[in-house]
Design an enzyme around this catalytic site. Structure first.
Site, PDB file in Angstrom:
ATOM      1  N   ASP A  72       0.838  -1.207   0.000  1.00  0.00           N
ATOM      2  CA  ASP A  72       0.000   0.000   0.000  1.00  0.00           C
ATOM      3  C   ASP A  72       0.871   1.255   0.000  1.00  0.00           C
ATOM      4  O   ASP A  72       1.990   1.239   0.525  1.00  0.00           O
ATOM      5  CB  ASP A  72      -0.900  -0.024   1.245  1.00  0.00           C
ATOM      6  CG  ASP A  72      -2.078   0.920   1.112  1.00  0.00           C
ATOM      7  OD1 ASP A  72      -2.281   1.478   0.025  1.00  0.00           O
ATOM      8  OD2 ASP A  72      -2.795   1.105   2.114  1.00  0.00           O
ATOM      9  N   ASN A  96       1.422   3.399  -2.872  1.00  0.00           N
ATOM     10  CA  ASN A  96       2.030   3.842  -4.139  1.00  0.00           C
ATOM     11  C   ASN A  96       1.541   5.237  -4.517  1.00  0.00           C
ATOM     12  O   ASN A  96       2.323   6.095  -4.953  1.00  0.00           O
ATOM     13  CB  ASN A  96       1.663   2.895  -5.284  1.00  0.00           C
ATOM     14  CG  ASN A  96       2.239   1.507  -5.115  1.00  0.00           C
ATOM     15  OD1 ASN A  96       3.130   1.314  -4.294  1.00  0.00           O
ATOM     16  ND2 ASN A  96       1.743   0.552  -5.886  1.00  0.00           N
ATOM     17  N   GLY A  97       0.217   5.436  -4.343  1.00  0.00           N
ATOM     18  CA  GLY A  97      -0.383   6.716  -4.722  1.00  0.00           C
ATOM     19  C   GLY A  97       0.175   7.855  -3.871  1.00  0.00           C
ATOM     20  O   GLY A  97       0.551   8.909  -4.391  1.00  0.00           O
ATOM     21  N   ARG A  98       0.252   7.614  -2.554  1.00  0.00           N
ATOM     22  CA  ARG A  98       0.762   8.666  -1.655  1.00  0.00           C
ATOM     23  C   ARG A  98       2.229   8.949  -1.921  1.00  0.00           C
ATOM     24  O   ARG A  98       2.678  10.088  -1.888  1.00  0.00           O
ATOM     25  CB  ARG A  98       0.546   8.265  -0.194  1.00  0.00           C
ATOM     26  CG  ARG A  98      -0.812   8.675   0.321  1.00  0.00           C
ATOM     27  CD  ARG A  98      -1.199   7.926   1.535  1.00  0.00           C
ATOM     28  NE  ARG A  98      -1.548   6.543   1.202  1.00  0.00           N
ATOM     29  CZ  ARG A  98      -1.631   5.572   2.083  1.00  0.00           C
ATOM     30  NH1 ARG A  98      -1.375   5.800   3.353  1.00  0.00           N
ATOM     31  NH2 ARG A  98      -1.973   4.361   1.701  1.00  0.00           N
ATOM     32  N   HIS A 135       3.017   3.432  -8.904  1.00  0.00           N
ATOM     33  CA  HIS A 135       2.828   2.003  -9.190  1.00  0.00           C
ATOM     34  C   HIS A 135       4.067   1.425  -9.897  1.00  0.00           C
ATOM     35  O   HIS A 135       4.475   0.303  -9.622  1.00  0.00           O
ATOM     36  CB  HIS A 135       1.577   1.782 -10.043  1.00  0.00           C
ATOM     37  CG  HIS A 135       0.301   2.131  -9.333  1.00  0.00           C
ATOM     38  ND1 HIS A 135       0.024   1.706  -8.057  1.00  0.00           N
ATOM     39  CD2 HIS A 135      -0.782   2.867  -9.722  1.00  0.00           C
ATOM     40  CE1 HIS A 135      -1.173   2.166  -7.686  1.00  0.00           C
ATOM     41  NE2 HIS A 135      -1.669   2.878  -8.675  1.00  0.00           N
ATOM     42  N   GLU A 158     -12.122  -4.660  -5.314  1.00  0.00           N
ATOM     43  CA  GLU A 158     -12.601  -3.274  -5.186  1.00  0.00           C
ATOM     44  C   GLU A 158     -11.779  -2.304  -6.048  1.00  0.00           C
ATOM     45  O   GLU A 158     -12.251  -1.220  -6.392  1.00  0.00           O
ATOM     46  CB  GLU A 158     -12.543  -2.836  -3.715  1.00  0.00           C
ATOM     47  CG  GLU A 158     -13.529  -3.561  -2.810  1.00  0.00           C
ATOM     48  CD  GLU A 158     -13.156  -5.021  -2.491  1.00  0.00           C
ATOM     49  OE1 GLU A 158     -11.952  -5.361  -2.542  1.00  0.00           O
ATOM     50  OE2 GLU A 158     -14.067  -5.817  -2.219  1.00  0.00           O
ATOM     51  N   ASN A 159     -10.561  -2.681  -6.418  1.00  0.00           N
ATOM     52  CA  ASN A 159      -9.729  -1.793  -7.234  1.00  0.00           C
ATOM     53  C   ASN A 159     -10.320  -1.541  -8.632  1.00  0.00           C
ATOM     54  O   ASN A 159      -9.957  -0.584  -9.311  1.00  0.00           O
ATOM     55  CB  ASN A 159      -8.299  -2.340  -7.396  1.00  0.00           C
ATOM     56  CG  ASN A 159      -7.445  -2.158  -6.151  1.00  0.00           C
ATOM     57  OD1 ASN A 159      -6.496  -2.904  -5.927  1.00  0.00           O
ATOM     58  ND2 ASN A 159      -7.757  -1.164  -5.324  1.00  0.00           N
ATOM     59  N   TRP A 160     -11.276  -2.407  -9.057  1.00  0.00           N
ATOM     60  CA  TRP A 160     -11.925  -2.155 -10.354  1.00  0.00           C
ATOM     61  C   TRP A 160     -12.678  -0.830 -10.331  1.00  0.00           C
ATOM     62  O   TRP A 160     -12.994  -0.268 -11.376  1.00  0.00           O
ATOM     63  CB  TRP A 160     -12.914  -3.279 -10.698  1.00  0.00           C
ATOM     64  CG  TRP A 160     -12.276  -4.605 -10.992  1.00  0.00           C
ATOM     65  CD1 TRP A 160     -12.394  -5.749 -10.268  1.00  0.00           C
ATOM     66  CD2 TRP A 160     -11.434  -4.937 -12.113  1.00  0.00           C
ATOM     67  NE1 TRP A 160     -11.672  -6.771 -10.860  1.00  0.00           N
ATOM     68  CE2 TRP A 160     -11.077  -6.307 -11.989  1.00  0.00           C
ATOM     69  CE3 TRP A 160     -10.947  -4.222 -13.209  1.00  0.00           C
ATOM     70  CZ2 TRP A 160     -10.254  -6.962 -12.907  1.00  0.00           C
ATOM     71  CZ3 TRP A 160     -10.125  -4.878 -14.124  1.00  0.00           C
ATOM     72  CH2 TRP A 160      -9.785  -6.222 -13.970  1.00  0.00           C
ATOM     73  N   ARG A 173      -5.515  -1.989   8.396  1.00  0.00           N
ATOM     74  CA  ARG A 173      -6.717  -2.724   7.983  1.00  0.00           C
ATOM     75  C   ARG A 173      -6.304  -3.985   7.245  1.00  0.00           C
ATOM     76  O   ARG A 173      -5.192  -4.070   6.730  1.00  0.00           O
ATOM     77  CB  ARG A 173      -7.536  -1.873   6.986  1.00  0.00           C
ATOM     78  CG  ARG A 173      -8.211  -0.696   7.538  1.00  0.00           C
ATOM     79  CD  ARG A 173      -9.131  -0.103   6.459  1.00  0.00           C
ATOM     80  NE  ARG A 173      -8.355   0.504   5.367  1.00  0.00           N
ATOM     81  CZ  ARG A 173      -7.865   1.735   5.372  1.00  0.00           C
ATOM     82  NH1 ARG A 173      -8.061   2.501   6.422  1.00  0.00           N
ATOM     83  NH2 ARG A 173      -7.193   2.204   4.340  1.00  0.00           N
ATOM     84  N   ILE A 174      -7.257  -4.911   7.135  1.00  0.00           N
ATOM     85  CA  ILE A 174      -7.019  -6.134   6.366  1.00  0.00           C
ATOM     86  C   ILE A 174      -7.560  -5.983   4.940  1.00  0.00           C
ATOM     87  O   ILE A 174      -7.116  -6.676   4.019  1.00  0.00           O
ATOM     88  CB  ILE A 174      -7.650  -7.363   7.070  1.00  0.00           C
ATOM     89  CG1 ILE A 174      -7.089  -7.517   8.492  1.00  0.00           C
ATOM     90  CG2 ILE A 174      -7.433  -8.640   6.286  1.00  0.00           C
ATOM     91  CD1 ILE A 174      -5.602  -7.770   8.584  1.00  0.00           C
TER      92      ILE A 174
END
Ligand code: FPP
Length: 246
Positions: free
Chosen positions: A18, A20-22, A35, A65-67, A192-193
């Site tokens: 987790d 990459n965006g930040r 990414h 959910e990434n879709w 979070r999981i």
């Protein structure tokens, strides 16, 4: 760098990659650059884990959910994935790594699916680390799918309700052939999981660190494993019970 006990390595390491965006945003770069750097970290961590002798490495590369992300980001991620898989096959062969995928592959674009099939076939006989990418993966969806298949087998008379136990249920999951993770690492400070391996993480040690995935390196990996090695896994028992056993 922390020194590790080679006799107490996690047999199965799972990672939620987790941040990459930040990482990109902090540098005024486009998310996709984050990414791209994330893929470099994937290469490094795969190699390190394989060198250490870890048996199974599972990476959450794309969730169900990434879709829902913007179309442009989804297609950029799919392109990265396709390129990564193609370019990694020679390295996987060199390191004796067997490639594996979990998730709803029917959702993936046909060209990505082709690369996956190719990598799965080419590495099928390798006997070293099993590298699993979770792609289009969601754990609740996986559990519902398992329940549906189990119900189908029951209706067809192949099993009876009294045969259903944890082991049988787990055999319907994508991870049927993989032991449960010993250690889960999540980067970027989120705790979070996020719908990842909910069944399989029941007794897994959790490790959260603040660095974003593109900045996660060998030192961070060693720190996480070192932390894991200092923990006592009790599986519901007391410390005394565990000491008496050994
Ligand atoms: C989280 O960063 C990361 C992902 C959505 C997926 C991880 C993908 C890669 C590392 C690249 C492709 C993977 C492979 C195996 C080739 P984020 O975008 O959620 O970061 P943010 O929370 O900071 O926005």
């Amino acid at each position: 760098m922390q020194t590790l006990n080679p006799d107490r390595l996690p047999r199965h390491l799972a990672v939620i990659m987790d941040g990459n965006g930040r990482w990109a945003k902090q540098r005024m770069l486009r998310r996709i650059v984050g990414h791209q750097r994330g893929v470099e970290t994937v290469r490094l961590i795969v190699e390190e884990c394989s060198n250490l002798g870890i048996g199974y490495l599972t990476l959450y590369a794309f969730s169900s959910e990434n879709w829902l992300r913007p179309k442009s980001e989804v297609s950029a991620l799919m392109l990265l994935l396709k390129k990564y898989i193609r370019s990694e096959i020679p390295r996987m062969m060199k390191n004796n790594i067997r490639f594996n995928v979990i998730g709803d592959r029917s959702e993936l674009p046909p060209d990505v699916e082709r690369e996956l099939t190719d990598a799965l076939n080419q590495t099928a006989a390798n006997s070293g680390m099993i590298l699993t990418l979770a792609l289009s993966y969601g754990s609740r969806q996986e559990i519902v799918r398992a329940a549906r298949q189990l119900a189908g087998d029951m209706v067809a008379g192949r099993i009876t309700p009294d045969k259903v136990d944890e082991q049988l249920f787990a055999s319907y999951l994508f991870t049927a052939d993989i032991p449960d993770p010993d250690l889960l690492i999540r980067t970027s400070g989120e705790m979070r999981i996020s719908n990842f391996l909910l069944w399989q993480l029941a007794y897994t040690e959790l490790y959260f660190c603040d660095v974003n995935w593109p900045d996660f390196g060998k030192e961070e990996l060693y720190r996480a494993i070192h932390d894991y090695q200092a923990r006592e896994r009790r599986y519901g028992k007391t410390s005394d019970q565990l000491q008496k056993r050994s």
